[in-house]
Scaffold this motif. Structure first.
Motif, PDB file in Angstrom:
ATOM      1  N   LEU A  15       0.825  -1.213   0.000  1.00  8.82           N
ATOM      2  CA  LEU A  15       0.000   0.000   0.000  1.00  8.82           C
ATOM      3  C   LEU A  15       0.860   1.266   0.000  1.00  8.82           C
ATOM      4  O   LEU A  15       0.537   2.247  -0.680  1.00  8.82           O
ATOM      5  N   VAL A  16       1.958   1.241   0.764  1.00  4.04           N
ATOM      6  CA  VAL A  16       2.883   2.381   0.750  1.00  4.04           C
ATOM      7  C   VAL A  16       3.482   2.550  -0.641  1.00  4.04           C
ATOM      8  O   VAL A  16       3.610   3.665  -1.172  1.00  4.04           O
ATOM      9  N   TRP A  17       3.861   1.422  -1.248  1.00  4.28           N
ATOM     10  CA  TRP A  17       4.401   1.405  -2.613  1.00  4.28           C
ATOM     11  C   TRP A  17       3.402   2.033  -3.577  1.00  4.28           C
ATOM     12  O   TRP A  17       3.754   2.902  -4.389  1.00  4.28           O
ATOM     13  N   LEU A  18       2.145   1.597  -3.486  1.00  3.72           N
ATOM     14  CA  LEU A  18       1.101   2.082  -4.387  1.00  3.72           C
ATOM     15  C   LEU A  18       0.876   3.582  -4.204  1.00  3.72           C
ATOM     16  O   LEU A  18       0.770   4.333  -5.181  1.00  3.72           O
ATOM     17  N   PHE A  19       0.785   4.028  -2.959  1.00  4.70           N
ATOM     18  CA  PHE A  19       0.571   5.451  -2.682  1.00  4.70           C
ATOM     19  C   PHE A  19       1.744   6.283  -3.206  1.00  4.70           C
ATOM     20  O   PHE A  19       1.542   7.369  -3.777  1.00  4.70           O
ATOM     21  N   THR A  20       2.965   5.776  -3.050  1.00  2.00           N
ATOM     22  CA  THR A  20       4.157   6.499  -3.523  1.00  2.00           C
ATOM     23  C   THR A  20       4.110   6.717  -5.024  1.00  2.00           C
ATOM     24  O   THR A  20       4.350   7.842  -5.516  1.00  2.00           O
ATOM     25  N   PHE A  21       3.772   5.673  -5.775  1.00  2.00           N
ATOM     26  CA  PHE A  21       3.731   5.825  -7.228  1.00  2.00           C
ATOM     27  C   PHE A  21       2.542   6.675  -7.670  1.00  2.00           C
ATOM     28  O   PHE A  21       2.616   7.343  -8.715  1.00  2.00           O
ATOM     29  N   SER A  22       1.466   6.673  -6.904  1.00  2.00           N
ATOM     30  CA  SER A  22       0.343   7.547  -7.254  1.00  2.00           C
ATOM     31  C   SER A  22       0.713   9.016  -7.074  1.00  2.00           C
ATOM     32  O   SER A  22       0.162   9.893  -7.741  1.00  2.00           O
ATOM     33  N   ARG A  23       1.657   9.287  -6.171  1.00  2.00           N
ATOM     34  CA  ARG A  23       2.153  10.658  -5.983  1.00  2.00           C
ATOM     35  C   ARG A  23       3.181  11.020  -7.057  1.00  2.00           C
ATOM     36  O   ARG A  23       3.234  12.173  -7.514  1.00  2.00           O
ATOM     37  N   ILE A  24       4.022  10.045  -7.432  1.00  2.00           N
ATOM     38  CA  ILE A  24       5.029  10.311  -8.468  1.00  2.00           C
ATOM     39  C   ILE A  24       4.340  10.641  -9.789  1.00  2.00           C
ATOM     40  O   ILE A  24       4.687  11.612 -10.471  1.00  2.00           O
ATOM     41  N   PHE A  25       3.358   9.833 -10.146  1.00  2.00           N
ATOM     42  CA  PHE A  25       2.599  10.056 -11.390  1.00  2.00           C
ATOM     43  C   PHE A  25       1.213  10.580 -11.007  1.00  2.00           C
ATOM     44  O   PHE A  25       0.201   9.892 -11.196  1.00  2.00           O
ATOM     45  N   HIS A  26       1.183  11.785 -10.452  1.00  2.00           N
ATOM     46  CA  HIS A  26      -0.047  12.315  -9.859  1.00  2.00           C
ATOM     47  C   HIS A  26      -1.164  12.515 -10.875  1.00  2.00           C
ATOM     48  O   HIS A  26      -2.348  12.488 -10.523  1.00  2.00           O
ATOM     49  N   GLU A  27      -0.813  12.712 -12.163  1.00  2.00           N
ATOM     50  CA  GLU A  27      -1.848  12.902 -13.172  1.00  2.00           C
ATOM     51  C   GLU A  27      -2.644  11.606 -13.384  1.00  2.00           C
ATOM     52  O   GLU A  27      -3.793  11.646 -13.831  1.00  2.00           O
ATOM     53  N   GLU A  28      -2.009  10.461 -13.103  1.00  2.00           N
ATOM     54  CA  GLU A  28      -2.665   9.167 -13.259  1.00  2.00           C
ATOM     55  C   GLU A  28      -3.041   8.575 -11.904  1.00  2.00           C
ATOM     56  O   GLU A  28      -3.314   7.377 -11.811  1.00  2.00           O
ATOM     57  N   ALA A  29      -3.046   9.392 -10.846  1.00  2.00           N
ATOM     58  CA  ALA A  29      -3.199   8.896  -9.472  1.00  2.00           C
ATOM     59  C   ALA A  29      -4.452   8.046  -9.289  1.00  2.00           C
ATOM     60  O   ALA A  29      -4.407   6.971  -8.684  1.00  2.00           O
ATOM     61  N   GLN A  30      -5.580   8.514  -9.811  1.00  2.00           N
ATOM     62  CA  GLN A  30      -6.837   7.785  -9.601  1.00  2.00           C
ATOM     63  C   GLN A  30      -6.785   6.406 -10.251  1.00  2.00           C
ATOM     64  O   GLN A  30      -7.167   5.401  -9.628  1.00  2.00           O
ATOM     65  N   ASP A  31      -6.315   6.350 -11.499  1.00  2.00           N
ATOM     66  CA  ASP A  31      -6.215   5.064 -12.198  1.00  2.00           C
ATOM     67  C   ASP A  31      -5.262   4.121 -11.466  1.00  2.00           C
ATOM     68  O   ASP A  31      -5.535   2.925 -11.311  1.00  2.00           O
ATOM     69  N   ILE A  32      -4.121   4.655 -11.012  1.00  2.00           N
ATOM     70  CA  ILE A  32      -3.124   3.831 -10.325  1.00  2.00           C
ATOM     71  C   ILE A  32      -3.685   3.258  -9.036  1.00  2.00           C
ATOM     72  O   ILE A  32      -3.544   2.053  -8.751  1.00  2.00           O
ATOM     73  N   LEU A  33      -4.347   4.096  -8.237  1.00  2.00           N
ATOM     74  CA  LEU A  33      -4.876   3.642  -6.953  1.00  2.00           C
ATOM     75  C   LEU A  33      -5.988   2.614  -7.136  1.00  2.00           C
ATOM     76  O   LEU A  33      -6.002   1.573  -6.465  1.00  2.00           O
TER      77      LEU A  33
END
Length: 364
Positions: free
Chosen positions: A173-191
């Motif tokens: 979950l920490v991993w997922l949240f980190t990448f959603s912040r790195i690629f914030h434009e795609e955050a919703q899709d990533i999460l």
């Protein structure tokens, strides 16, 4: 020779697949299909090693199901229908319209093309597949009951961390949240896709535990495919619902491994028929190599091979998430997996030689 006997069917389907490709699209279709076969095998060899661990728990009947029904799902489900489903869902098209779009073979630069729509859906695909693979990797490295540790201090430290409840899910979950912040434009899709990938992994593992009532009650491993042994220490194969749950796990594992191959294939060709032929024949090789590893007892003989495959899975998960941003060449993905496998094989040979020398000294 066992290896040649195991590969006789993939060789046959290679000839058939290349012949169909030649009839369909001449020498171009033949060449592209051959490239895709090599691409699939190179990207998925680590998949074969992990599959072998699961198949070692299954009866010969379910191994045959894996080679027959499983290959149909792999070829037509993941290599042909999966891209179509992604396109007609994300582009709000009917299945027939998606198929027509695929056959048009417009270049990816065209926003209305099949290849472009599929590429636009890459963040969803990468987050889902990446999270499923990440959970497999984390449950392996955080297993405190492993007999051997390949990467010494690193694996020992991670095994000790397994004492922390739900450590795999927490890290994921920490991993997922980190990448959603790195690629914030795609955050919703990533999460959304990442959480769904985790849910599916936990669901399959839960079904395995629920169906397999024959496991020892003291087996507290979080591994979705633990090995149950009888009084002599021999592995007891799963049957019925338990075997079906393992088969389902294998198909989901294959799906996660095939994401990068399917997406990468569109960098070579946008023809769905050629992609299905090339990746399908390649998938048959991967399955046959899996059968060979089971029958030859390779995982037991080379103790670190499973470790190398899981570290390759971890690397592939990382690359899938990173590829949401910059494009990563398929050769990089393939070579990293092969490098981990070869390094683990070399370590296993050294380990076996060292222990053989120790036994020789003791007997002397």
């Amino acid at each position: 020779m066992l290896l040649l006997k195991t590969l006789r069917w993939p060789f046959l389907f290679t000839v058939i697949g290349l012949a169909v490709a030649f009839i369909y699209d001449g020498t171009t279709g033949l060449a592209v299909t051959a490239i895709l076969i090599v691409l699939e095998v190179s990207l998925s060899f680590d998949n074969a090693v992990v599959n072998a661990k699961v198949l070692n728990r299954m009866s010969e009947f379910w191994i045959k199901i894996f080679l027959t029904v499983g290959i149909v799902i792999a070829v037509f489900g993941m290599r042909l229908l999966f891209p179509l489903v992604i396109v007609f869902v994300t582009a709000d098209l009917s299945p027939l319209e998606a198929w027509r779009l695929a056959l048009e073979q417009k270049p990816e630069s065209d926003p209305t093309s099949y290849a472009h729509i599929l590429t636009e859906a890459h963040p969803l695909i990468a987050a889902f597949g990446g999270m499923f693979l990440l959970m497999i990797f984390l449950d392996f490295v955080f297993d405190e009951d492993k007999e051997h540790h390949w990467l010494g201090p690193i694996e020992r430290a991670m095994s000790k961390a397994a004492a922390f409840p739900a450590i795999s899910s927490l890290v994921a979950l920490v991993w997922l949240f980190t990448f959603s912040r790195i690629f914030h434009e795609e955050a919703q899709d990533i999460l959304v896709a990442g959480v769904f990938g985790m849910i599916l992994y936990l669901l399959v593992g839960g079904l395995g535990d629920y169906f397999d009532q024959g496991f020892d009650e003291d087996d507290e491993s979080d591994d979705p495919v633990p090995s149950r042994r009888d009084a002599t220490g021999a592995v007891v194969v799963a049957t019925g619902k338990a075997a079906f749950s393992l088969f389902l796990y294998l198909e989901l594992l294959d799906a996660s491994f095939s994401f990068d191959g399917v997406i990468g294939a569109f960098a070579i060709t946008t023809d769905p028929i050629i992609i299905a032929l090339g990746l399908g024949v390649g998938a048959f090789y991967v399955r046959s190599i899996t059968i060979y590893l089971v029958h030859a007892g390779t995982l037991a003989e080379y103790v670190f091979l499973e470790h190398g495959a899981h570290w390759a899975i971890g690397a592939l998960s990382l690359l899938l998430f990173v590829s949401i941003g910059p494009e990563i060449p398929e050769v990089v993905t393939g070579l990293i997996g092969v490098a981990f496998i070869l390094a683990a094989l070399w370590s296993s040979v050294r380990y076996n030689k060292a222990h053989a020398d120790e036994e020789h000294v003791v007997h002397a």
